[in-house]
Design an enzyme around this catalytic site. Structure first.
Site, PDB file in Angstrom:
ATOM      1  N   ARG A  92       0.848  -1.162  -0.062  1.00 33.37           N
ATOM      2  CA  ARG A  92      -0.011  -0.073  -0.047  1.00 33.37           C
ATOM      3  C   ARG A  92       0.727   1.247  -0.113  1.00 33.37           C
ATOM      4  NH1 ARG A  92      -5.722   1.349   3.129  1.00 33.37           N
ATOM      5  NH2 ARG A  92      -5.525   3.288   1.786  1.00 33.37           N
ATOM      6  N   ASN A 106      12.781  -0.046   2.402  1.00 31.91           N
ATOM      7  CA  ASN A 106      11.894  -0.999   1.576  1.00 31.91           C
ATOM      8  C   ASN A 106      12.852  -1.882   0.909  1.00 31.91           C
ATOM      9  OD1 ASN A 106       9.632  -2.058   0.336  1.00 31.91           O
ATOM     10  ND2 ASN A 106      10.438  -0.997  -1.632  1.00 31.91           N
ATOM     11  N   HIS A 108      13.015  -4.189  -2.713  1.00 25.98           N
ATOM     12  CA  HIS A 108      12.304  -4.380  -3.961  1.00 25.98           C
ATOM     13  C   HIS A 108      13.165  -5.405  -4.893  1.00 25.98           C
ATOM     14  CE1 HIS A 108       9.692  -3.279  -7.133  1.00 25.98           C
ATOM     15  NE2 HIS A 108      10.894  -3.327  -7.953  1.00 25.98           N
ATOM     16  N   ASP A 149       9.248   3.064  -5.154  1.00 23.80           N
ATOM     17  CA  ASP A 149      10.538   2.619  -5.283  1.00 23.80           C
ATOM     18  C   ASP A 149      11.502   3.704  -5.682  1.00 23.80           C
ATOM     19  OD1 ASP A 149       9.180  -0.028  -4.964  1.00 23.80           O
ATOM     20  OD2 ASP A 149       8.649   0.056  -6.825  1.00 23.80           O
ATOM     21  N   GLU A 176      16.625 -15.595  -2.751  1.00 25.80           N
ATOM     22  CA  GLU A 176      17.608 -16.230  -1.929  1.00 25.80           C
ATOM     23  C   GLU A 176      18.768 -14.917  -1.893  1.00 25.80           C
ATOM     24  OE1 GLU A 176      18.710 -18.788  -0.373  1.00 25.80           O
ATOM     25  OE2 GLU A 176      16.732 -19.098  -0.544  1.00 25.80           O
ATOM     26  N   GLU A 178      17.846 -11.881  -1.677  1.00 27.56           N
ATOM     27  CA  GLU A 178      17.091 -10.571  -0.750  1.00 27.56           C
ATOM     28  C   GLU A 178      17.361 -10.984   0.589  1.00 27.56           C
ATOM     29  OE1 GLU A 178      12.953  -9.601  -1.532  1.00 27.56           O
ATOM     30  OE2 GLU A 178      13.132 -10.712  -3.386  1.00 27.56           O
TER      31      GLU A 178
HETATM   32  C1  GAR Z   1       9.750  -9.739  -1.580  1.00 28.39           C
HETATM   33  O1  GAR Z   1      10.233 -10.444  -2.699  1.00 28.39           O
HETATM   34  C2  GAR Z   1       9.933  -8.344  -2.079  1.00 28.39           C
HETATM   35  O2  GAR Z   1      11.257  -7.983  -2.599  1.00 28.39           O
HETATM   36  C3  GAR Z   1       8.735  -7.949  -2.682  1.00 28.39           C
HETATM   37  O3  GAR Z   1       7.803  -8.742  -2.063  1.00 28.39           O
HETATM   38  C4  GAR Z   1       8.463  -9.985  -1.598  1.00 28.39           C
HETATM   39  C5  GAR Z   1       7.840 -10.062  -0.176  1.00 28.39           C
HETATM   40  O4  GAR Z   1       8.113 -11.378   0.477  1.00 28.39           O
HETATM   41  N1  GAR Z   1       8.468  -6.450  -2.522  1.00 28.39           N
HETATM   42  C6  GAR Z   1       8.111  -5.948  -3.427  1.00 28.39           C
HETATM   43  O5  GAR Z   1       7.715  -6.325  -4.541  1.00 28.39           O
HETATM   44  C7  GAR Z   1       7.913  -4.449  -3.159  1.00 28.39           C
HETATM   45  N2  GAR Z   1       7.384  -3.698  -4.596  1.00 28.39           N
HETATM   46  P1  GAR Z   1       7.584 -11.692   1.892  1.00 28.39           P
HETATM   47  O6  GAR Z   1       6.362 -11.141   2.157  1.00 28.39           O
HETATM   48  O7  GAR Z   1       7.609 -13.248   1.738  1.00 28.39           O
HETATM   49  O8  GAR Z   1       8.511 -11.340   2.932  1.00 28.39           O
END
Ligand code: GAR
Length: 193
Positions: A92, A106, A108, A149, A176, A178
C-alpha cells in the site's frame, strides 16, 4: 541503543520471519515492536504471532485514502514505541511524514531504478525482467520517499537470469539474494545512522 522497528507486510512474511529470528538471536541489533498489515489473514501475521511480535491489521476494507491510512499507521507505529520502519512485501502507498524522512526502508526485487514503480511488485517484476531479456537482476534496499520505489539506495545485490528461467525459478533465486541483502542493508543503515 537498540532501535525498535515496525515491519509492514501485505503477504507471506518471509522477510519478517527472517529478520525477526535474527533479532531474537542477537544477530541483528534491532527489536521488532510491531507487525502491521493492511491485509487480514495473511501468513505474515501468523509468522509474527509465532515469533511473539505484536500484530495490527489496519484498514482491511480500504475505507481510508492513502493519507488517512498513513496517518493511522504512523500513529500506531509511534504508539508501539518504534522509530524505524521496514517495508517487507508491503503493497500500500505510504505517505511518509517529514518527521519520518530517512527512517523508512524498503526491499524491492529488482535493480532499481529498473522495474520499479506502481504495479511493479512480486511476480510482475520478474515477468518484466524475463520479457525484456535481462541477463542480470537482483534486489535493492532503499530509503522510502513519497514516490514508489524511488528513494536513495542503501544496498543492491545481483544474481543471474538463466536461459530457462520461469517467473517462479527467477523469483526464488532473487529471494535467496534478498534474504541476506535486507539484514545486511539494515546493519549498514544502523552503522551509518
Ligand atoms: C519480496 O520479494 C519483496 O522484495 C517484494 O515482495 C516480496 C515479499 O516477500 N516486494 C515488492 O515487490 C515491493 N515492491 P515476503 O512477504 O515473503 O517477505
Amino acid at each position: 541503543m537498540t532501535r525498535r522497528a515496525a515491519i509492514l507486510v501485505s503477504g507471506t512474511g518471509r522477510h519478517l520471519e527472517h529478520i525477526g529470528r535474527l533479532c531474537q538471536a542477537g544477530e541483528l541489533d534491532l527489536e521488532v515492536g510491531l507487525c502491521l498489515s493492511n491485509k487480514p489473514g495473511v501468513l505474515a501475521l501468523e509468522r509474527a504471532e509465532a515469533l511473539g511480535i505484536p500484530q495490527l491489521v489496519l484498514d482491511p476494507e480500504r475505507n481510508l485514502n492513502d493519507a488517512g491510512f498513513s496517518h493511522a499507521a504512523f500513529t500506531a507505529i509511534q504508539d508501539a514505541g518504534c522509530d524505524l520502519i521496514l517495508l517487507a512485501g508491503f503493497l500500500r502507498m505510504l505517505v511518509v511524514p517529514r518527521a519520518w524522512n530517512g527512517r523508512v526502508l524498503n526491499i524491492h526485487p529488482s535493480l532499481l531504478p529498473a522495474f520499479g514503480g506502481k504495479g511493479c511488485w512480486g511476480h510482475h517484476v520478474h515477468q518484466a525482467v524475463l520479457d525484456r531479456g535481462c541477463q542480470v537482476t537482483g534486489c535493492t534496499v532503499h530509503v522510502v520517499d513519497n514516490q514508489y520505489d524511488h528513494g536513495p539506495i542503501v544496498l543492491q545485490r545481483t544474481c543471474p537470469v538463466e536461459p530457462n528461467d520461469t517467473v517462479d525459478t527467477l523469483a526464488a533465486r532473487v529471494f535467496e539474494v534478498e534474504r541476506d541483502a535486507y539484514p545486511d542493508a539494515i546493519r549498514q543503515y544502523l552503522a551509518d545512522a
